[in-house]
Motif scaffolding. Structure first.
Motif, PDB file in Angstrom:
ATOM      1  N   HIS A 184      53.500  20.243  21.056  1.00 49.93           N
ATOM      2  CA  HIS A 184      54.456  19.664  20.108  1.00 49.93           C
ATOM      3  C   HIS A 184      55.900  19.934  20.513  1.00 49.93           C
TER       4      HIS A 184
ATOM      5  N   LEU B 253      56.690  17.335  23.155  1.00 50.24           N
ATOM      6  CA  LEU B 253      56.965  16.022  22.578  1.00 50.24           C
ATOM      7  C   LEU B 253      58.392  15.973  22.076  1.00 50.24           C
ATOM      8  N   ARG B 254      58.797  17.048  21.428  1.00 48.42           N
ATOM      9  CA  ARG B 254      60.166  17.049  20.906  1.00 48.42           C
ATOM     10  C   ARG B 254      61.190  17.056  22.024  1.00 48.42           C
TER      11      ARG B 254
ATOM     12  N   TRP C 298      53.713   6.170  11.245  1.00 50.93           N
ATOM     13  CA  TRP C 298      54.658   6.952  10.434  1.00 50.93           C
ATOM     14  C   TRP C 298      54.705   8.405  10.879  1.00 50.93           C
ATOM     15  N   VAL C 299      53.523   9.004  11.003  1.00 50.22           N
ATOM     16  CA  VAL C 299      53.489  10.429  11.359  1.00 50.22           C
ATOM     17  C   VAL C 299      53.871  10.669  12.812  1.00 50.22           C
ATOM     18  N   ALA C 300      53.917   9.597  13.609  1.00 45.37           N
ATOM     19  CA  ALA C 300      54.259   9.790  15.023  1.00 45.37           C
ATOM     20  C   ALA C 300      55.753   9.948  15.226  1.00 45.37           C
ATOM     21  N   GLN C 301      56.540   9.666  14.201  1.00 43.90           N
ATOM     22  CA  GLN C 301      58.002   9.761  14.356  1.00 43.90           C
ATOM     23  C   GLN C 301      58.453  11.214  14.297  1.00 43.90           C
ATOM     24  N   ASN C 302      58.441  11.860  15.425  1.00 43.20           N
ATOM     25  CA  ASN C 302      58.797  13.273  15.453  1.00 43.20           C
ATOM     26  C   ASN C 302      59.880  13.601  16.451  1.00 43.20           C
TER      27      ASN C 302
END
Lengths: 305, 258
Positions: free
Chosen positions: B71, B74-75, B98-102
């Motif tokens: 994670h 990804l950020r 929606w939850v993939a927008q990180n």
């Protein structure tokens, strides 16, 4: 309603909190055998608040929920790095630890010339808030269901939210969730804390409903049942575990003649359900279809008017 | 932008990846090919942090990534897709996006309430655009498990884009696709690159690899055996040997698109 019916209904309501607590963790893909510990901590903390410190009931429930929630988050932060079965075993170990500690803790204070407080294996007696204020069982039942409704609304809102989607993601594929930028352990600790709060509220109500609590009640069977409720009712919606509780406590209590065989019937029921509906009565697929049907009906209605 | 130095992964005695050096420049489409079991997927898993490397370093825009959780990577801007489609089947198409927008940008823009609870109007608009781009505009409320195969592939692609990566790792995105779908995919990959995303493409389908990439590295038995433009790699003798010299099924898979 006679007292018996009220007691059964109240039990359904109070056990529902533990069921929802286990359900919330199941959503995020972890199996906890230890939610009874937070029920117990909530009961003792709330009892201590009203009987020993003479605080009002809302403060008792709040304190019970906070103590259980903080403890659950703390334990979660320590144990949620463990995977699968190892985590489950650690929850069981912690719950047994709590129960055994409560068996030896004796802290009593004098209130109106009487000693009140946890007395080890004797339990914690005289949590007399209801009697002192002359509140009937029926009225207390209303309090239970009002809080349950509040909790249910909160859970349904969470399920619609992004947070709810994230919880479900962790349950279906935690490695994928991690690769999408979500801190898996962090979100699970949050879920564990919320689950602790739910169990704590249930325990706080229980302590005041029965006027005494003893460690023996928070044994592992309560935790196992709480898990089973979610599995029977399904993990598609928060109503699932409530159906599970209603089936177990309500239906089996109604047919009292099989009382002695209750666990056998319950076990058989769980086995049958797991064979024919492995994801419970209200699984995600079914809930999605139901929602779609309601939405369509709503649209047709709007178009027709 | 992406620098691999001596990257190795050993599983017991098996050297799945053995001292890989690679550098991917910003804004290019880089191909990574090789026969089955040559270490391509292992490389991807090391870059995005699923595996811990046995030796070597992964450097992403100057930052060492070793030891960082998926994670965190990804950020930092590394997203990926999967060889075998990996979605959240119990969530709707819209929720999957929606939850993939990180990305840090989204996290900052969404704010506490909209991040955890409701979506803002801007988020809705952006997701609607992504759905449109993926030709899934009318499927937003479907469960991901109810989509057809091609739609699931497009959703995976859209989800990777929703994370606003700077580097996207595509792990055999054309597997199981028809010729027409592959052409469509090629267009999507170029489109994403043109919007500023660097792409590392692992693929068996040569038609796609030769068509879209600018540089290719070839792996065999965990080692890099060739590197160059698509034309150079095709003419390379070691590469031909690696593909033709292995088992019939491998060369068949490689020859399919060529």
């Amino acid at each position: 309603m006679d007292d018996y019916v009220i007691t059964v209904l109240s039990n359904i309501g109070m056990i529902s909190f533990v069921a929802l607590s286990a359900y919330l963790l199941l959503l995020t893909g972890v199996i906890s055998f230890g939610q009874q510990a937070y029920f117990g901590l909530g009961a003792y903390a709330a009892g201590a608040a009203t009987a020993m410190l003479l605080l009002p009931i809302w403060a008792g429930i709040l304190i019970g929920a906070c103590v259980a929630g903080l403890m659950a988050a703390l334990v979660g932060a320590l144990t949620l790095r463990l995977r699968g079965l190892y985590f489950s075993i650690s929850t069981l170990a912690f719950a047994e630890m709590v129960r055994l500690v409560l068996l030896i803790v004796e802290v009593q204070v004098e209130v109106d010339g009487e000693l009140v407080g946890p007395a080890g294996a004797e339990g914690f007696h005289d949590i007399r808030w209801m009697f002192e204020r002359d509140i009937s069982l029926g009225e207390f039942m209303l309090l239970i269901y009002a809080l349950l409704a509040l909790v249910l609304v909160a859970l349904l809102l969470i399920e619609r939210s992004r947070l709810g989607s994230i919880f479900r993601m962790l349950g279906s594929d935690d490695l994928l969730a991690d690769m999408q930028g979500l801190n898996v352990v962090g979100y699970r600790v949050l879920a564990a804390g919320l689950a602790g709060v739910l169990a704590g509220i249930g325990g706080a109500l229980y302590a005041h409903f029965t006027t005494y609590v003893e460690p023996q009640f928070f044994n592992v069977m309560l935790g196992v049942h709480a898990l089973a409720y979610g599995l029977i009712g399904g993990l598609g919606t928060a109503f699932g575990p409530l159906i599970g509780v209603a089936i177990d406590v309500g239906f089996l209590e109604a047919v009292r003649f099989i009382q002695g065989y209750r666990m056998i019937v319950f076990g058989g029921l769980v086995a049958l359900l797991l064979i024919f509906m492995p994801r419970g009565l209200l699984d995600e697929e079914r809930v999605h279809r139901l929602k779609a049907r309601f939405r369509r009906r709503g649209d047709a209605h709007a178009a027709g008017s | 932008m992406l620098e691999l130095r001596g990257l190795s992964k050993h599983f017991g005695g098996v050297k799945a990846l053995d001292g890989l050096d690679l550098s991917v420049r910003e804004g290019e489409i880089f191909g990574l090919i090789g026969p089955n079991g040559s270490g391509k997927s292992t490389a991807i898993n090391l870059i995005c942090g699923v595996y811990a490397e046995s030796a070597g370093t992964v450097r992403f825009s100057g930052q060492v990534m070793n030891g960082k959780a998926p994670h965190e990577r990804l950020r930092a801007g590394i997203a990926r897709t999967f060889q075998n489609i990996r979605l959240f089947p119990n969530l709707t198409v819209w929720q999957n996006l929606w939850v993939a927008q990180n990305s840090p940008r989204d996290v900052a823009a969404q704010g506490f309430l909209s991040r955890w609870f409701g979506a803002t109007r801007r988020t809705r608009r952006e997701l609607a655009e992504l759905l449109e781009l993926a030709d899934l505009g009318h499927k937003g409320d479907e469960l991901a498990s109810n989509l057809a195969f091609g739609e699931q592939r497009r959703l995976e692609f859209a989800r990777a884009a929703a994370a606003r990566p700077r580097l996207l790792l595509l792990d055999e995105p054309a597997a199981g696709m028809s010729r027409q779908e592959i052409e469509d995919l090629g267009g999507r990959i170029r489109g994403l690159r043109d919007s500023g995303v660097t792409i590392l493409l692992v693929e068996h389908v040569m038609e796609l690899v030769m068509g879209v990439t600018e540089q290719i590295a070839v792996l065999n038995f965990g080692k890099k055996i060739a590197f160059g433009t698509p034309g150079e790699v095709q003419r390379n003798e070691a590469v031909q040997e690696a593909y033709l010299g292995t088992s019939a099924s491998d060369s068949g898979a490689a020859g399919e698109g060529a």
